[in-house]
Design a protein around this motif. Sequence first.
Motif, PDB file in Angstrom:
ATOM      1  N   ILE A   1     115.066  69.491  30.698  1.00 52.62           N
ATOM      2  CA  ILE A   1     115.469  68.657  32.397  1.00 52.62           C
ATOM      3  C   ILE A   1     113.669  70.234  33.015  1.00 52.62           C
ATOM      4  O   ILE A   1     113.798  70.788  32.543  1.00 52.62           O
ATOM      5  CB  ILE A   1     116.577  70.419  32.736  1.00 52.62           C
ATOM      6  N   TYR A   2     113.718  68.753  33.881  1.00 57.58           N
ATOM      7  CA  TYR A   2     112.476  69.719  33.967  1.00 57.58           C
ATOM      8  C   TYR A   2     112.475  69.805  36.234  1.00 57.58           C
ATOM      9  O   TYR A   2     113.139  69.294  37.043  1.00 57.58           O
ATOM     10  CB  TYR A   2     111.463  68.423  34.427  1.00 57.58           C
ATOM     11  N   LEU A   3     112.690  71.101  36.124  1.00 51.65           N
ATOM     12  CA  LEU A   3     112.889  71.629  37.752  1.00 51.65           C
ATOM     13  C   LEU A   3     111.156  72.172  38.051  1.00 51.65           C
ATOM     14  O   LEU A   3     110.938  72.422  37.658  1.00 51.65           O
ATOM     15  CB  LEU A   3     113.564  72.699  37.344  1.00 51.65           C
ATOM     16  N   GLU A   4     110.853  71.458  39.765  1.00 50.85           N
ATOM     17  CA  GLU A   4     109.781  71.033  39.661  1.00 50.85           C
ATOM     18  C   GLU A   4     109.617  71.609  41.300  1.00 50.85           C
ATOM     19  O   GLU A   4     110.377  71.325  41.661  1.00 50.85           O
ATOM     20  CB  GLU A   4     108.435  70.454  39.048  1.00 50.85           C
ATOM     21  N   PHE A   5     108.059  72.058  41.995  1.00 55.18           N
ATOM     22  CA  PHE A   5     107.824  72.096  43.463  1.00 55.18           C
ATOM     23  C   PHE A   5     108.826  72.622  44.116  1.00 55.18           C
ATOM     24  O   PHE A   5     109.455  71.278  44.956  1.00 55.18           O
ATOM     25  CB  PHE A   5     107.106  70.630  43.511  1.00 55.18           C
ATOM     26  N   LEU A   6     108.729  73.812  44.682  1.00 53.68           N
ATOM     27  CA  LEU A   6     109.263  74.701  45.864  1.00 53.68           C
ATOM     28  C   LEU A   6     110.718  74.406  45.393  1.00 53.68           C
ATOM     29  O   LEU A   6     111.508  74.369  46.397  1.00 53.68           O
ATOM     30  CB  LEU A   6     108.706  74.173  47.061  1.00 53.68           C
ATOM     31  N   SER A   7     110.876  73.995  44.360  1.00 51.91           N
ATOM     32  CA  SER A   7     112.526  74.076  44.715  1.00 51.91           C
ATOM     33  C   SER A   7     113.666  75.820  44.076  1.00 51.91           C
ATOM     34  O   SER A   7     112.570  76.645  43.704  1.00 51.91           O
ATOM     35  CB  SER A   7     113.197  73.372  42.969  1.00 51.91           C
TER      36      SER A   7
ATOM     37  N   TYR B   1     111.791  73.455  31.497  1.00 55.74           N
ATOM     38  CA  TYR B   1     110.845  73.775  32.300  1.00 55.74           C
ATOM     39  C   TYR B   1     111.004  73.677  33.623  1.00 55.74           C
ATOM     40  O   TYR B   1     111.333  72.495  34.481  1.00 55.74           O
ATOM     41  CB  TYR B   1     109.947  72.015  31.983  1.00 55.74           C
ATOM     42  N   VAL B   2     111.033  74.764  34.385  1.00 54.54           N
ATOM     43  CA  VAL B   2     110.443  75.597  35.922  1.00 54.54           C
ATOM     44  C   VAL B   2     109.057  75.096  36.058  1.00 54.54           C
ATOM     45  O   VAL B   2     108.788  76.435  35.303  1.00 54.54           O
ATOM     46  CB  VAL B   2     111.142  77.008  35.781  1.00 54.54           C
ATOM     47  N   TYR B   3     108.981  74.885  37.150  1.00 53.52           N
ATOM     48  CA  TYR B   3     106.720  74.606  36.975  1.00 53.52           C
ATOM     49  C   TYR B   3     106.669  74.508  38.277  1.00 53.52           C
ATOM     50  O   TYR B   3     107.607  73.989  39.151  1.00 53.52           O
ATOM     51  CB  TYR B   3     106.328  73.374  36.749  1.00 53.52           C
ATOM     52  N   ASP B   4     105.860  75.331  39.249  1.00 51.83           N
ATOM     53  CA  ASP B   4     105.306  75.023  40.304  1.00 51.83           C
ATOM     54  C   ASP B   4     106.253  75.709  41.577  1.00 51.83           C
ATOM     55  O   ASP B   4     106.494  75.024  41.771  1.00 51.83           O
ATOM     56  CB  ASP B   4     104.955  73.820  40.639  1.00 51.83           C
ATOM     57  N   ARG B   5     106.542  77.375  41.424  1.00 52.74           N
ATOM     58  CA  ARG B   5     106.320  78.007  43.280  1.00 52.74           C
ATOM     59  C   ARG B   5     108.029  77.589  43.455  1.00 52.74           C
ATOM     60  O   ARG B   5     108.675  77.370  44.193  1.00 52.74           O
ATOM     61  CB  ARG B   5     105.825  77.153  44.040  1.00 52.74           C
ATOM     62  N   CYS B   6     108.453  77.257  42.090  1.00 49.63           N
ATOM     63  CA  CYS B   6     110.176  77.748  42.264  1.00 49.63           C
ATOM     64  C   CYS B   6     111.003  78.814  41.929  1.00 49.63           C
ATOM     65  O   CYS B   6     110.568  79.953  40.797  1.00 49.63           O
ATOM     66  CB  CYS B   6     110.857  76.967  41.143  1.00 49.63           C
ATOM     67  N   GLU B   7     111.936  79.131  42.523  1.00 44.27           N
ATOM     68  CA  GLU B   7     112.307  79.960  42.836  1.00 44.27           C
ATOM     69  C   GLU B   7     113.780  80.188  42.646  1.00 44.27           C
ATOM     70  O   GLU B   7     114.519  80.071  42.705  1.00 44.27           O
ATOM     71  CB  GLU B   7     111.910  81.072  44.438  1.00 44.27           C
TER      72      GLU B   7
END
Length: 815
Positions: free
Chosen positions: A323-329, A347-353
Amino acid sequence: MKFKNNRLIKITCLVAIFLLFSVLNFSVAAYIERDYNFSQKEYIPRTSQSWVFNQLTISESGGGNGTWTWAVTQDWCRGSGTEIDPYIIENVTINASGIIGISGISIINSKVYFIIKNNNFHNSGSDSEDAGIKLLNTNNGIIQSNNFSFNQGNGIYLENSSNNRILENHIYDNQYHGIYINEYSEYILVSHNTIFDNSFDGIRVYRYSHNATLVSNMIYNNLNGIFVTSNCYDSFLKENSLINNTERGIGFSSQSHRSSIEDNYFEKNGISTSNPGLYAVGTNFLSISNNTFKNNYHGVSLRYVFDCEVYDNEFLDNYYNAIYLEFLSEDNNITNNFIINSIYGIYVYDRCENTIISQNAFIQNDYGIQIARYSHNNVIKLNYLLNNEIGFDVTFDSDATQFSYNTIKTSSQYGVDIGFDCDNTLLFQNYFIYNEIQVRNGQSSSQWNFTTLGNYWTNYSGYDADDNGIGDIPHPIISQANGIDYYPIFKNMPSIFIDEYTEHNWDWAAKQYWVNGTGTEEDPYIIQNKIIDKDWRAPAIEIRNSDKFFIISNCTLSTEGAIFPGIKLYNVKNGVIVNSTIYETKVGIDASNCSHLTITMNDINLHGTAISLSQSEYNMVSNNNLDHNAVGLFIYQSHENAFIENSILSTESCINEYQSHDNLFQDNLCDPIPLKLLYMTVIDQIFTTQIFNITFFIHNATYDGIDANSITILWNSTDMSTNVTSLGNGYYIISLNPIFVGPGESGIPIELTINTTGYEVLTYSSDIAVDPEAVTKEVETRPPTGAIPWSLSTILIVALFAVVGSVIYYSKKKF
């Protein structure tokens, strides 16, 4: 006399011509009547006729070949356009010659009911809106059991067309999309189609086409399997198989919100292009559940999404990210997934909150979970991380992560790895069990307890003198940045994990206070009188790869949140489980690839499954109380086991046995099992002067094929049961002696009685009326309206000349 001769000749010719036209009129009428004289109570395809066209356009607003009123006057169309008597076009082959702007069949501005079935469509034009079938501003159609192949455009194209159904078609080798649902086409059902080798998408749903339902399709070897894009809301995708598509199995983009993706199978998608089985970008409120992702490059990839849920899925051997969660999610929830053997589990990547990752199982991944690159305020809780290289990793300026109630076991490098630039990571009530290095802590601001509760550590060297469950001395975190767990959890009995292929083998276990014995048949290892309660996020007892003799006796076991087995055994033999109580677990006892086990006199209740045996043999399961479970016994590919005198009451399903043989079931006590409903669908019917063949499919409510124990057939009150042939997987063919009826006569009755174990008896009856004239014609192409057969016209013309010639000859001879 010559005048008289001429007069005689003229009179004779006039009489002959009158007779000729009388015969012609009768013959034409009879020929046309044969075409339509086909009485029936159940719709039977006119399989003896077929037609070949270049293209056909039916337009209710003018243009094209004509309207439906015109179409129904043609041999290839019948019906009245109502819901109970739709127009039907069948047995047509259309080769549209590859002319740009030309589709095989175009239906325009139609609101009547119609069915297009059992046709072939090839070689449409190459415009992006050309297709084998094209619907424009058209509703209430069914496109069923057709072949769409080698079209230069799409297989099927819909635009501004709603409430249509596309069922059971074969759609392949088309140069654009297999099915293109375009612009304001709502409530489209696409079900049980086989869609492959199309140059672009198997199914594309585009621009404000809401409420598409895509169910039970086989979709492989396309660019994308399914692609939903540009403001298409509320799609429902279920039980589709997406295999070996070049880009993605399923894709969502551009605000295609509120869709449900469930019970689908994804395999080998995106391998050559580094793409996922399921991809979504700029799309919110997705529900992704109960899917299987196997051997894709990524399993699921979500980019710039909000309020999505990913739950109850299996991720098996996906190459890079499960599971890849990315970019402002933001505000996404990932729950109760099983993830094995990827580089990154999640993998949680790039400004995910504000991501919640909970109740997932991560096994044998390089990284179980990684949070990276300015991703703040994420919560990781109640997860089970086993045999990963690194259980949990937070890095690259990702702050304020909460990591709690997780079990991190036997990681080969680090249980938890906290980057030096990650502030305010909070870790509490986690269980660090036999990791190579429990923690690598690069940030001194990490907190290791919350109020008065810290974490459990198998390497804790303190004690609990006041027996309050909290260690009396703090547990030091010795790493790059030291830390302290001031309130370490102290438990006398952690969950038990024994694997003969690791350092935590029986030799190691024998040194623990909770094991006695030496592992021989005379002196087995004994684990007894232990209580392992539901605070543990793991199986209470897990034993793997063991042939030692052991006994588990008088133990009381439960697990956290009922998501793990009470006892998990893998590749184990020579074990005894006796007199133990196991409750509130996913499976009471889960044995895989096991033999020579004895499971007896245990009390196992309030589970999904009480006892599960998979690929196991020579085991004894006896005298257990297995009441109050969803499933009592689940047996899969397991042989020569004995199940004797078990009580299996108040269960939804007593015994489920699959692909197994030679098991003994004796004196088990089960609730009466309610019988399930059985269904029959007629697949094909062929009627000739020599034979009537009817192919049908026996299935359950979810269209799984069911093989019958017996089928009784009465054809005109004669038993024809011996004329049934099984084709496998629920498919059968009946061969009947032809019985024909004339126009207006009653049909011939056929009655079927179908019996199979576990299902109610299915009875089916109908009348079949076949006009012999309708099956003797062999029409390859549609003749012009009013034409008569060449053989008949030739005979009549020859007869005319013979009559005239004879009169002339004899008149000359006489006079």
